[in-house]
Design a protein around this motif. Structure first.
Motif, PDB file in Angstrom:
ATOM      1  N   PRO A 236       0.812  -1.228   0.000  1.00  0.00           N
ATOM      2  CA  PRO A 236       0.000   0.000   0.000  1.00  0.00           C
ATOM      3  C   PRO A 236       0.839   1.269   0.000  1.00  0.00           C
ATOM      4  O   PRO A 236       0.351   2.329  -0.396  1.00  0.00           O
ATOM      5  N   ARG A 237       2.116   1.158   0.387  1.00  0.00           N
ATOM      6  CA  ARG A 237       2.966   2.349   0.426  1.00  0.00           C
ATOM      7  C   ARG A 237       3.189   2.960  -0.954  1.00  0.00           C
ATOM      8  O   ARG A 237       3.698   4.081  -1.054  1.00  0.00           O
ATOM      9  N   LEU A 241       3.812   7.762  -3.324  1.00  0.00           N
ATOM     10  CA  LEU A 241       4.538   8.341  -4.465  1.00  0.00           C
ATOM     11  C   LEU A 241       3.578   9.168  -5.314  1.00  0.00           C
ATOM     12  O   LEU A 241       3.278   8.858  -6.457  1.00  0.00           O
ATOM     13  N   THR A 242       3.126  10.256  -4.736  1.00  0.00           N
ATOM     14  CA  THR A 242       2.050  11.039  -5.352  1.00  0.00           C
ATOM     15  C   THR A 242       2.492  11.791  -6.603  1.00  0.00           C
ATOM     16  O   THR A 242       1.641  12.303  -7.337  1.00  0.00           O
ATOM     17  N   GLY A 243       3.791  11.858  -6.849  1.00  0.00           N
ATOM     18  CA  GLY A 243       4.274  12.558  -8.039  1.00  0.00           C
ATOM     19  C   GLY A 243       4.400  11.679  -9.266  1.00  0.00           C
ATOM     20  O   GLY A 243       4.756  12.164 -10.344  1.00  0.00           O
ATOM     21  N   PHE A 262      -4.526   3.360  -7.023  1.00  0.00           N
ATOM     22  CA  PHE A 262      -5.471   4.118  -7.831  1.00  0.00           C
ATOM     23  C   PHE A 262      -5.792   5.485  -7.244  1.00  0.00           C
ATOM     24  O   PHE A 262      -6.602   6.228  -7.798  1.00  0.00           O
ATOM     25  N   GLY A 263      -5.096   5.799  -6.144  1.00  0.00           N
ATOM     26  CA  GLY A 263      -5.141   7.155  -5.619  1.00  0.00           C
ATOM     27  C   GLY A 263      -4.092   8.049  -6.244  1.00  0.00           C
ATOM     28  O   GLY A 263      -4.061   9.257  -5.999  1.00  0.00           O
ATOM     29  N   LEU A 264      -3.222   7.468  -7.085  1.00  0.00           N
ATOM     30  CA  LEU A 264      -2.161   8.234  -7.748  1.00  0.00           C
ATOM     31  C   LEU A 264      -2.741   8.896  -8.995  1.00  0.00           C
ATOM     32  O   LEU A 264      -2.435   8.523 -10.126  1.00  0.00           O
ATOM     33  N   THR A 265      -3.565   9.878  -8.780  1.00  0.00           N
ATOM     34  CA  THR A 265      -4.302  10.482  -9.888  1.00  0.00           C
ATOM     35  C   THR A 265      -3.413  11.317 -10.804  1.00  0.00           C
ATOM     36  O   THR A 265      -3.869  11.777 -11.850  1.00  0.00           O
ATOM     37  N   GLY A 266      -2.154  11.505 -10.417  1.00  0.00           N
ATOM     38  CA  GLY A 266      -1.212  12.193 -11.297  1.00  0.00           C
ATOM     39  C   GLY A 266      -0.649  11.301 -12.384  1.00  0.00           C
ATOM     40  O   GLY A 266       0.059  11.783 -13.276  1.00  0.00           O
TER      41      GLY A 266
END
Length: 438
Positions: A236-237, A241-243, A262-266
């Motif tokens: 889950p980590r 890495l949101t970038g 799927f939270g990495l909308t970038g």
């Protein structure tokens, strides 16, 4: 395969490939024409890109390619697949024009060989040859928006150095690698989309088994390549890495994906999930609305998420060699989609919504269970290539002869079906420039 490994035309071999001279054989001429007559390949080549239009141009291309090997250090060579003997494309190592001895590596692949690591494998071998022959630095130059080739450069350990207009009369993104960096696995570059700096961690083919814990502290990463590392689980980590704009998880053993991914909308470039052991994709996939390229081929998927249509920016979807029996109705909402690859599934039909894919250029339905040509396809205004090989089609519809049906169609492949086009239908298709194979 063709036996190229043993003859004098062979330049080098790799685990899956034979890199050899292009020849004047009928098979090579036809394959060269098939590759370079495709806009999705030709669009990236030359100052004023244009497609190859006939056999005479294929022969001229092969002649030029062979002449580029007069100096044995250099060449433009065919990439032949060991498993099938089919040419996947071209890999080249040549001096840059009007330069001071600078040398470039490059690759042009048929779309049926994209997303399989073939360009990377061939180019890596050619880089090794170049350095063994005495080169100290090799470059790659490509269109700034050619995200696919930029991803290959990063897998090779090349470093982006920005934009240049020094070669080919146009502004290009430049990547470099030197002899000491040929085995590098990490690179920081500045040639991504819009010249925004990318920070890349490339662990391709590192036998990891699991992702090192320190990776999750690299919150500045925009490109993470974990292909062929043997990982079985993605923790889950990954959500930290949101970038990330590009994530390559291909050729691993993943059976499930954490919802945090799927939270990495970038993620706006690539998400490669091919060649894993996935049996399902969560509905949360629909959150990745900026994603342009999605490859979920070679898994065990029985269906795509019902909300796949939310991926509004998607230009290419690959779901080949799964267990799909139907497509969700929402697929018609992919208004930017240009390529849809569905080979080797169990599809018996297509939803009517497919007729809304106004930008679709390439549709690959080879080796499914279709018994008829789906009527939904009739109104696709830009579809150029339709591959229906190896289905169960017994009859062709009359609407196919209508000039308004599939007006842009250039190639209709019906081989290995029972259907045989009538003379009237063949004449109608030929009149608008469509080649029909059956």
């Amino acid at each position: 395969m063709s036996g190229a490994e043993e003859d004098s035309e062979t330049v080098l071999t790799t685990e899956r490939l034979v890199v050899r001279q292009w020849t004047m054989s009928t098979a090579d001429q036809e394959r060269a024409l098939d590759i370079y007559s495709r806009w999705e390949v030709a669009r990236w080549l030359g100052r004023e890109p244009r497609v190859m239009t006939g056999p005479e141009e294929a022969r001229a291309f092969i002649e030029r390619s062979r002449k580029r090997s007069v100096d044995p250090r250099y060449g433009a060579w065919a990439i032949e697949r060991r498993d099938t003997g089919v040419v996947a494309g071209t890999v080249l190592l040549v001096p840059l024009p009007d330069g001071d001895g600078e040398v470039e590596v490059g690759w042009h692949l048929h779309p049926d060989s994209w997303g399989q690591g073939i360009a990377t494998e061939a180019a890596r071998a050619v880089l090794a040859k170049g350095f063994a022959d005495g080169l100290t630095e090799i470059r790659a130059v490509l269109a700034p928006d050619n995200a696919r080739s930029a991803a290959v450069c990063r897998r090779l350990g090349m470093t982006g150095t920005g934009l240049t207009d020094r070669w080919y009369g146009r502004e290009l993104a430049e990547f470099r690698i030197d002899r000491d960096g040929a085995g590098a696995t990490e690179a920081v570059d500045a040639a991504g989309a819009g010249s925004v700096a990318d920070v890349t961690l490339n662990l391709w083919r590192r036998p990891l088994g699991e992702v090192p814990a320190e990776v999750w502290d690299r919150t500045e990463l925009t490109v993470l390549i974990l292909a062929e590392t043997g990982i079985r689980e993605l923790p889950p980590r990954i959500g930290r890495l949101t970038g990330l704009r590009t994530l390559d998880l291909g050729h691993n053993r993943l059976a499930a994906l954490p919802v945090e991914l799927f939270g990495l909308t970038g993620l706006g470039d690539f998400l490669y999930l091919h060649d894993n052991e996935l049996t399902s994709l969560p509905e949360e996939l629909g959150r990745l609305t900026a994603l342009r390229y999605l490859n979920v081929g070679e898994n065990r998927l029985a269906e795509l998420p019902s909300n796949v249509g939310r991926l509004a920016s998607l230009v290419e979807l690959r779901a080949q060699h799964n267990r799909l029996t139907a497509l969700p109705e929402s697929i018609g909402e992919l208004g930017e989609l240009r390529e849809l690859w569905l080979r080797g599934n169990e599809l018996t039909g297509l939803p009517d919504s497919v007729g809304r894919l106004a930008e679709l250029r390439e549709l690959e339905l080879r080796e499914n269970a279709l018994t008829e040509l789906p009527a939904a396809l009739a109104g696709l205004p830009r579809l150029r290539r339709l591959d229906l090989r190896g289905n169960r089609i017994t009859e062709l519809p009359e609407w196919l002869a209508d000039p308004g049906a599939l007006p842009a169609l250039e190639k209709l492949d019906l081989r290995w079906n029972e259907a045989r086009p009538s003379a009237r239908l063949l004449a109608a298709l030929a009149a608008r420039g469509c080649v029909t194979l059956f």
